[in-house]
Design an enzyme around this catalytic site. Sequence first.
Site, PDB file in Angstrom:
ATOM      1  N   HIS A  74      -8.637  -3.569  -9.276  1.00  0.00           N
ATOM      2  CA  HIS A  74      -7.719  -3.061  -8.749  1.00  0.00           C
ATOM      3  C   HIS A  74      -6.085  -4.282  -8.802  1.00  0.00           C
ATOM      4  CE1 HIS A  74      -8.097   0.884 -10.600  1.00  0.00           C
ATOM      5  NE2 HIS A  74      -9.222   0.816  -9.908  1.00  0.00           N
ATOM      6  N   ASP A  97       1.269  -8.384  -6.488  1.00  0.00           N
ATOM      7  CA  ASP A  97       0.186  -7.572  -6.530  1.00  0.00           C
ATOM      8  C   ASP A  97      -0.802  -7.306  -7.193  1.00  0.00           C
ATOM      9  OD1 ASP A  97       0.406  -5.025  -5.891  1.00  0.00           O
ATOM     10  OD2 ASP A  97       1.848  -4.919  -5.032  1.00  0.00           O
TER      11      ASP A  97
HETATM   12  P1  ADQ Z   1      -1.000  -0.024  -4.360  1.00  0.00           P
HETATM   13  O1  ADQ Z   1      -1.129  -1.294  -3.280  1.00  0.00           O
HETATM   14  O2  ADQ Z   1      -1.315   1.831  -3.729  1.00  0.00           O
HETATM   15  O3  ADQ Z   1      -2.808   0.093  -5.256  1.00  0.00           O
HETATM   16  P2  ADQ Z   1       1.459   0.805  -6.283  1.00  0.00           P
HETATM   17  O4  ADQ Z   1       0.220   0.367  -7.982  1.00  0.00           O
HETATM   18  O5  ADQ Z   1       2.274   0.116  -5.996  1.00  0.00           O
HETATM   19  O6  ADQ Z   1       0.110  -0.113  -5.092  1.00  0.00           O
HETATM   20  O7  ADQ Z   1       1.454   2.076  -5.935  1.00  0.00           O
HETATM   21  C1  ADQ Z   1       0.087   3.230  -6.060  1.00  0.00           C
HETATM   22  C2  ADQ Z   1       0.783   4.562  -6.020  1.00  0.00           C
HETATM   23  O8  ADQ Z   1       0.961   5.450  -4.947  1.00  0.00           O
HETATM   24  C3  ADQ Z   1       1.961   4.747  -7.105  1.00  0.00           C
HETATM   25  O9  ADQ Z   1       1.885   6.342  -8.171  1.00  0.00           O
HETATM   26  C4  ADQ Z   1       2.942   5.068  -6.459  1.00  0.00           C
HETATM   27  O10 ADQ Z   1       4.225   6.098  -6.789  1.00  0.00           O
HETATM   28  C5  ADQ Z   1       2.051   6.038  -4.693  1.00  0.00           C
HETATM   29  N1  ADQ Z   1       3.069   5.561  -3.663  1.00  0.00           N
HETATM   30  C6  ADQ Z   1       3.718   3.814  -3.396  1.00  0.00           C
HETATM   31  N2  ADQ Z   1       4.458   4.065  -2.136  1.00  0.00           N
HETATM   32  C7  ADQ Z   1       5.106   5.383  -1.920  1.00  0.00           C
HETATM   33  C8  ADQ Z   1       5.475   5.871  -1.096  1.00  0.00           C
HETATM   34  N3  ADQ Z   1       6.278   5.583  -0.025  1.00  0.00           N
HETATM   35  N4  ADQ Z   1       4.975   7.646  -1.370  1.00  0.00           N
HETATM   36  C9  ADQ Z   1       4.955   8.082  -1.953  1.00  0.00           C
HETATM   37  N5  ADQ Z   1       3.956   7.124  -2.946  1.00  0.00           N
HETATM   38  C10 ADQ Z   1       3.993   5.975  -2.889  1.00  0.00           C
HETATM   39  C11 ADQ Z   1      -3.442  -0.665  -6.023  1.00  0.00           C
HETATM   40  C12 ADQ Z   1      -2.831  -2.318  -6.226  1.00  0.00           C
HETATM   41  C13 ADQ Z   1      -2.090  -1.946  -6.576  1.00  0.00           C
HETATM   42  C14 ADQ Z   1      -2.059  -1.323  -8.762  1.00  0.00           C
HETATM   43  C15 ADQ Z   1      -2.620  -0.417  -8.095  1.00  0.00           C
HETATM   44  C16 ADQ Z   1      -3.742   0.563  -8.949  1.00  0.00           C
HETATM   45  O11 ADQ Z   1      -2.374  -3.048  -4.707  1.00  0.00           O
HETATM   46  O12 ADQ Z   1      -1.453  -3.835  -7.589  1.00  0.00           O
HETATM   47  O13 ADQ Z   1      -1.168  -1.167  -9.303  1.00  0.00           O
HETATM   48  O14 ADQ Z   1      -3.727  -0.069  -6.958  1.00  0.00           O
HETATM   49  O15 ADQ Z   1      -4.199  -0.630 -10.236  1.00  0.00           O
END
Ligand code: ADQ
Length: 447
Positions: free
Chosen positions: A158, A352
């Site tokens: 991921h 990311d």
């Molecule tokens: P993350 O680093 O967690 O994921 P991201 O893809 O932006 O990053 O977010 C994942 C989920 O968490 C989203 O559905 C988002 O809405 C939720 N989220 C993030 N911040 C939040 C907040 N402040 N409050 C509530 N919900 C929040 C990892 C990788 C990413 C990749 C994903 C999926 O780092 O690059 O996109 O996995 O593969």
Amino acid sequence: MGRLVVVSNRVPSPREVTQAAGGLTVGLADAIKGQPTLWFGWSGSTQGRDGADPEPGIVRKGTVTFATIDLTARQHKGFYQGFSNAILWPVCHYRVGLMQYSRDELEVYLEVNALFARILAPLLEPDDTVWVQDYQLFPLGAALRREGVKTRIGFFLHIPFPPEQLFRALPGADLLLTDLSGYDLIGVQTAQDAGNLRGALQAVGVDATVGAFPIGIDPDGFARQAVRGEASKEMGRLTQALAGRALILGVDRLDYSKGIPERFLGFERLLKRFPAHRGKVSFLQVAPVSRGDVAEYKSLRRQLDELAGRINGEWAEIDWIPLRYITRPMPRKVLASVHRRATVGLVTPLRDGMNLVAKEYVAAQNPDDPGVLVLSKFAGAAPELSDAVMVNPLDPDEIAEALDLALSMPRKERIRRWEAMNEAVHRVTAASWARDFLAALAAMPAR
Ligand code: ADQ
């Protein structure tokens, strides 16, 4: 067709699967609908004891069986906090300088992967398809092969995969790369990640199939939530607090890969260089604390507390707070509506894998009056969302200029850009991601 076996470090609760919150769960929840599935991983408990292998706890819900094991406190610290989050995470995000390498932790990482394989192998059936998730489990495929497992095993990473020279600065990197040969198919988020991983595998003489499978969201579901939440109490309070000002929104886990301090500085530069926006904009950053027990995350939090305090102290007026910063999580349905309300979605990770927040911002917009996405060119989402206003997040001036452009963009151009991005967000969804990966895995020759 046999069962789908999903392996991830943390296993969602049955409730989380039915309510499918994050991208991973949404995609997989869709893939496993009505399909016999085994979901295996860590229980979230550190009550395990050294010496004896733990018994898996089994919970059945519809067609899904959840099997989880406890780790010991020592295993959790070395495997999860240590090697996964303080070593692999920074290296994969191109931050070798932040890596806190320790050979002991590499050994615990391998030990826990071998433990996962030992407990999982006897639960497998010959026609199962195994799908392993993410960087905590690089060596699991090879460990399962050592246990005699012959079924198809796929792996999805991921997070980004850095250029070969960078990855191989990590002691033990060649071992991890060699172990990837246990997988029949390795999926990554972007063509760039795929190129980097192929280069690294080639350098150590490993022949493995790598493909780019960008992950997506459930755009219609998110849009519905955004509309539904508009009448909520929280949105009423937000309207009141904004008092007609434009909202700039940042939403992230509190993580140094997300570029939050750089974003704060970019916002401050907007106030400095473009005085017309003073008193007219409000920046809201929602960043719930994550991995609070890893040193680097503690110091990031301190840095942000200080920056937020300083910026507000310097720029606030008696009736205007420029920056609001919340480190508590916000309910998803409220968050969707806040996205819809925001004039600018400010998504500026330094690196990311994908960044689903950028896609969620697009999905939540009002088609008649959409906001503008300002996006880091280092997010995995950048190639798909090329109609965003792109920035290099390391340059506060670029962020300030992009914000100024976004805040004054005519409606017609906002609609044109949004339509193109909304189409991209519908082209690849969470469901199509899982479907495409599993179809490609099924097409791989059997061992
Ligand atoms: P993350 O680093 O967690 O994921 P991201 O893809 O932006 O990053 O977010 C994942 C989920 O968490 C989203 O559905 C988002 O809405 C939720 N989220 C993030 N911040 C939040 C907040 N402040 N409050 C509530 N919900 C929040 C990892 C990788 C990413 C990749 C994903 C999926 O780092 O690059 O996109 O996995 O593969």
